[in-house]
Structures are given as structure tokens and as C-alpha cells.
Design a protein around this motif. Structure first.
Motif, PDB file in Angstrom:
ATOM      1  N   ARG A   1     -39.368  -5.344  -3.076  1.00 58.67           N
ATOM      2  CA  ARG A   1     -38.900  -5.320  -4.466  1.00 58.67           C
ATOM      3  C   ARG A   1     -39.131  -6.675  -5.122  1.00 58.67           C
ATOM      4  NH1 ARG A   1     -33.285  -5.244  -6.739  1.00 58.67           N
ATOM      5  NH2 ARG A   1     -33.424  -4.200  -8.747  1.00 58.67           N
TER       6      ARG A   1
ATOM      7  N   ALA B   1     -33.207 -17.305  -7.596  1.00 56.20           N
ATOM      8  CA  ALA B   1     -34.056 -17.099  -6.423  1.00 56.20           C
ATOM      9  C   ALA B   1     -33.673 -18.062  -5.292  1.00 56.20           C
ATOM     10  CB  ALA B   1     -35.522 -17.284  -6.808  1.00 56.20           C
TER      11      ALA B   1
ATOM     12  N   CYS C   1     -33.959  -8.153  -3.231  1.00 55.74           N
ATOM     13  CA  CYS C   1     -35.123  -8.600  -3.989  1.00 55.74           C
ATOM     14  C   CYS C   1     -35.921  -9.537  -3.085  1.00 55.74           C
ATOM     15  CB  CYS C   1     -34.683  -9.317  -5.266  1.00 55.74           C
ATOM     16  SG  CYS C   1     -36.040  -9.872  -6.306  1.00 55.74           S
TER      17      CYS C   1
ATOM     18  N   LEU D   1     -38.789  -8.838  -8.993  1.00 57.29           N
ATOM     19  CA  LEU D   1     -38.318  -8.899 -10.370  1.00 57.29           C
ATOM     20  C   LEU D   1     -39.235  -9.829 -11.165  1.00 57.29           C
ATOM     21  CD1 LEU D   1     -34.445  -9.157  -9.904  1.00 57.29           C
ATOM     22  CD2 LEU D   1     -35.762  -7.159 -10.612  1.00 57.29           C
TER      23      LEU D   1
ATOM     24  N   MET E   1     -39.108 -13.466  -7.158  1.00 55.18           N
ATOM     25  CA  MET E   1     -38.941 -13.467  -8.608  1.00 55.18           C
ATOM     26  C   MET E   1     -40.085 -14.252  -9.237  1.00 55.18           C
ATOM     27  SD  MET E   1     -34.865 -13.989  -9.298  1.00 55.18           S
ATOM     28  CE  MET E   1     -33.661 -12.828  -8.621  1.00 55.18           C
TER      29      MET E   1
ATOM     30  N   ALA F   1     -30.690  -8.204  -8.718  1.00 53.54           N
ATOM     31  CA  ALA F   1     -31.085  -8.461  -7.332  1.00 53.54           C
ATOM     32  C   ALA F   1     -30.016  -8.046  -6.327  1.00 53.54           C
ATOM     33  CB  ALA F   1     -31.404  -9.941  -7.150  1.00 53.54           C
TER      34      ALA F   1
END
Length: 403
Positions: free
Chosen positions: A2, A114, A97, A4, A100, A93
Motif C-alpha cells: 500500500r 512516514a 502503509c 499513499l 509515502m 495509514a
């Protein structure tokens, strides 16, 4: 896996992330875009089938005012965006996650979330105007005026860092402290990192060696657009020779007063029809003559190969789309990186610029863009430009996650 992708800015900041997200999703990555909640961006991401997470206030609420935003507005907006990034990205997140990536208006806050999560962070930009360089001076920012008298570039960039700190440092470090992170002394360099990505074509933007940072140039991030042009627009295009396109995108209050009238009259002086893109500036015709047509949001990738000249503000996205389409360009630069793109288009002989647009100056500039030489140069350049930037960037991001 995943990822972002985060931005806050105009369409030129959002659409490239949509293009990258599409490519990542094709590779099996759950890519989501955090972007301003403007209706145009919601529709764009929905069309691309990319999940959107609203971030901060709408851009139109900031720029669509009688006058352009002031320094006072900037000092109010900066901490608001920092807070929005910490809140939105932390929440987004929560289910996991792996990386980023941030772009748009100084994305202070993204690297920090992050960092707290212990995942990779990448800063990407669509030009190099704000990256420290001994070749150029920094662009304008709100805050303390530059020192008077002669200064060297190193001092100018140090002042630039101070202006960024004045806008963002207090808010950023307050939020960092709240999640157990130490303060940051230089917000600009912290956000940029030592290895920012530049999502721009190397022919349009030869960035190698032009900044003190170790950049990675991926090529432009293009969102493919397969939409047909509206039937009434097709009829207008088919009814005569290619028109002059006039559009200022998200510029709203920045657009020059009476630019539509000046562009229409200048085009008519050359016997050309006009295609006005309404945009956030609300461009409209000046009479009921059949030689003018107004469009809303349309597929520029399909439209630009069919126009004689693209008159626009000089955003990175519009400049790249017109260049790939082989269309000559007349740039009316307003803010930020736009003067750079105007200069670059002129250097490549695929167009020219008119910084102070009047009917007379636009007519003179159109004589250049409509000339066989410029038209030929623009058509020849288009096929040489790189179109695989999203593939390059997506693979680099996967390598970053897996390293």
C-alpha cells in the motif's frame, strides 16, 4: 502493498499523481491519492478509478477570490496544511502503509508521518525552481524581503530556507513533538531530502547538474485520457482551420484582466477562430460571433493536436501536454515556475511568450507561433518526448520499498 501519494495544489499537482497511481495499481499496488477536495479533482480521480482521500481545504477556496492570495493568507494556510497532513496521513495509514510520496505546495508533514511509521518517503517535483542551486536564485516566497545589496547565491538560498522556516517550522515541530520526534532545523531541506525525484521530460527540462541535490529524473507522469471530445466541439473544429486555444487552468484570480478579449482580438487579427477554455478564471466570449467557442473540462490530449496555438499560463502540465501534442505555444507566465517554462518553450523554438498581454503583444506573438517554422518545430519535437515516466517512477518506488 500500500502506498499513499499526497499533494496540495492545482490540477497540475494532482493529475500526475493520478497517472502514477494508475500505473502502481496496474502493478498490483494499492495506491491512493491524498488531494484537495475540489470537485474537479474528485472527478478526475474517480475517472482514473483511483481512491481519493480529501486533504486540507479546497484550492478554489484559496485562489478564487477577487485578488490573489496575500502573504498573510500564506502564513495562515501553511500551518493549516501541516496539521491536515499529520491528521489525514496518520489516519489513512492506520491500516498499514509501505511508503509515502509527496508533491505540491511545500508538503511539510508527510516525511514526518512516514518517519514515525518507519516507512520510506519520497519527495517529487515537476520542476526544479525551488531546489537549491548555484545556477539560479530562489523564487519568491512570502516573508522577510531579500537583503538589499549584492549577495551570492549561497546567501540567497540560506534566506530562502529561513522564509520556509518562518512559514512552517513552528507548526511542523509542534506536531513532531506530539508524536515523539525531535525538532527539524531546516524545514525546506528536510522536506526535499537529498534525493528528490523530478517528474519532467529531460528534453523540456534538462535538470541534470542544475541543482545541488542528487535528483532522480523519471520523466513526466502522464494520466492517459481516452475520452472523446464533445460532439459540439468536434463540429466546431471541423468547421474551419485549426483554432487558437486559450486557457488558464486553475489560475483564477491570477489571470490577467481582459485576457479573453485580448486573445480573441489578437487571433481575429490573424484570421483565426478561438477556442476558450472556461477554467477557474471563467473565460468567456466577448460577442456572439460564430468564430469563438467555449469549452469546460475536456481531453487536452485529444484536443491539442487539433489547434494552431495553445495560449496558456505556462504550468508544467499544460506545457508538457501541448509539447507532446506537437502544438505551438504562447505562454503568458503569471507565477511560480511559469516564467521558466515560457523561457524553455522559446529556447526550443516551439513557441514564445507574452508576459504583458495586450491585443497588440499577443498578435505579435501569434505571428511567431503561427509561422511555418514554429509549427514545424513543434510538430517535430512532440514524438521525441518521453512518455513512460509513470512506469519508471512506479518501478523506482517498488525498489525503494523492497530495498
Amino acid at each position: 502493498m500500500r502506498v499513499l501519494l499526497s499533494t496540495w495544489g492545482s490540477r497540475g499537482d494532482v493529475e500526475p499523481l493520478a497517472g502514477l497511481a494508475v500505473k502502481l495499481r496496474q502493478l498490483g499496488v494499492d495506491a491512493q491519492v491524498c488531494a484537495p477536495p475540489d470537485d474537479e479533482f474528485v472527478a478526475l480521480l474517480a475517472r482514473a478509478n483511483v481512491p481519493m482521500i480529501p486533504l486540507g481545504p479546497s484550492v478554489q477556496s484559496v485562489v478564487s477570490r477577487p485578488k490573489p492570495p496575500t502573504a498573510q493568507d500564506a502564513f495562515k494556510l501553511a500551518p493549516e496544511l501541516v496539521a491536515a497532513r499529520f491528521e489525514t496521513l496518520t489516519r489513512a495509514a492506520a491500516d498499514g502503509c509501505d511508503a509515502m510520496l509527496a508533491t505540491g505546495l511545500m508538503p511539510a508533514g508527510v516525511r514526518d508521518v512516514a518517519e514515525r511509521l518507519g516507512i520510506p518517503y519520497v519527495l517529487a517535483c515537476f520542476h526544479i525552481l525551488g531546489l537549491p542551486s548555484q545556477h539560479t536564485s530562489p523564487g519568491k516566497r512570502p516573508g522577510t524581503p531579500p537583503a538589499t545589496g549584492p549577495t551570492d547565491r549561497r546567501a540567497e538560498w540560506a534566506q530562502d530556507a529561513e522564509r520556509v522556516n518562518a512559514l512552517y517550522a513552528e507548526a511542523l515541530n509542534t506536531h513532531r513533538a506530539a508524536i515523539g520526534l525531535p525538532p527539524v532545523g531546516n524545514v525546506r531541506d528536510h522536506v526535499f531530502t537529498e534525493h528528490p525525484w523530478v517528474a519532467a521530460d529531460p528534453v523540456l527540462l534538462p535538470a541534470a547538474g542544475q541543482t545541488e541535490l542528487d535528483i532522480v529524473q523519471t520523466g513526466a507522469w502522464i494520466l492517459p485520457d481516452e475520452r472523446p471530445l464533445p460532439a459540439d466541439l468536434e463540429r466546431f473544429l471541423d468547421a474551419g482551420e485549426p483554432p487558437v486555444y486559450v486557457g488558464f487552468g486553475s489560475m483564477a484570480s491570477y489571470a490577467p484582466q481582459d485576457i479573453a478579449r485580448a486573445a480573441i482580438e489578437a487571433s481575429r487579427a490573424h484570421g483565426r477562430r478561438v477556442l476558450l477554455a472556461r477554467g477557474w478564471a471563467g473565460l468567456s466570449t466577448i460577442d456572439d460571433a460564430a468564430d469563438c467557442f467555449v469549452v469546460g473540462e475536456v481531453n487536452q490530449q485529444a484536443l491539442f493536436p487539433r489547434v494552431a496555438t495553445v495560449i496558456h499560463h505556462g504550468g508544467a502540465g499544460t506545457t508538457g501536454t501541448a509539447a507532446r501534442a506537437g502544438a505551438a505555444q504562447l505562454i503568458v507566465p503569471l507565477i511560480a515556475d511559469q516564467p521558466f517554462w515560457a523561457k524553455r518553450v522559446t529556447e526550443l523554438s516551439i513557441g514564445t511568450s507574452a508576459p504583458d498581454p495586450t491585443t497588440e503583444s499577443l498578435a505579435t506573438a501569434l505571428a511567431t507561433t503561427l509561422s511555418p517554422t514554429t509549427q514545424s518545430k513543434a510538430r517535430s519535437l512532440g514524438p521525441t518526448l518521453q512518455t513512460n515516466g509513470t512506469e519508471v517512477a512506479a518501478n523506482l518506488l517498488l525498489q525503494t520499498i523492497n530495498s
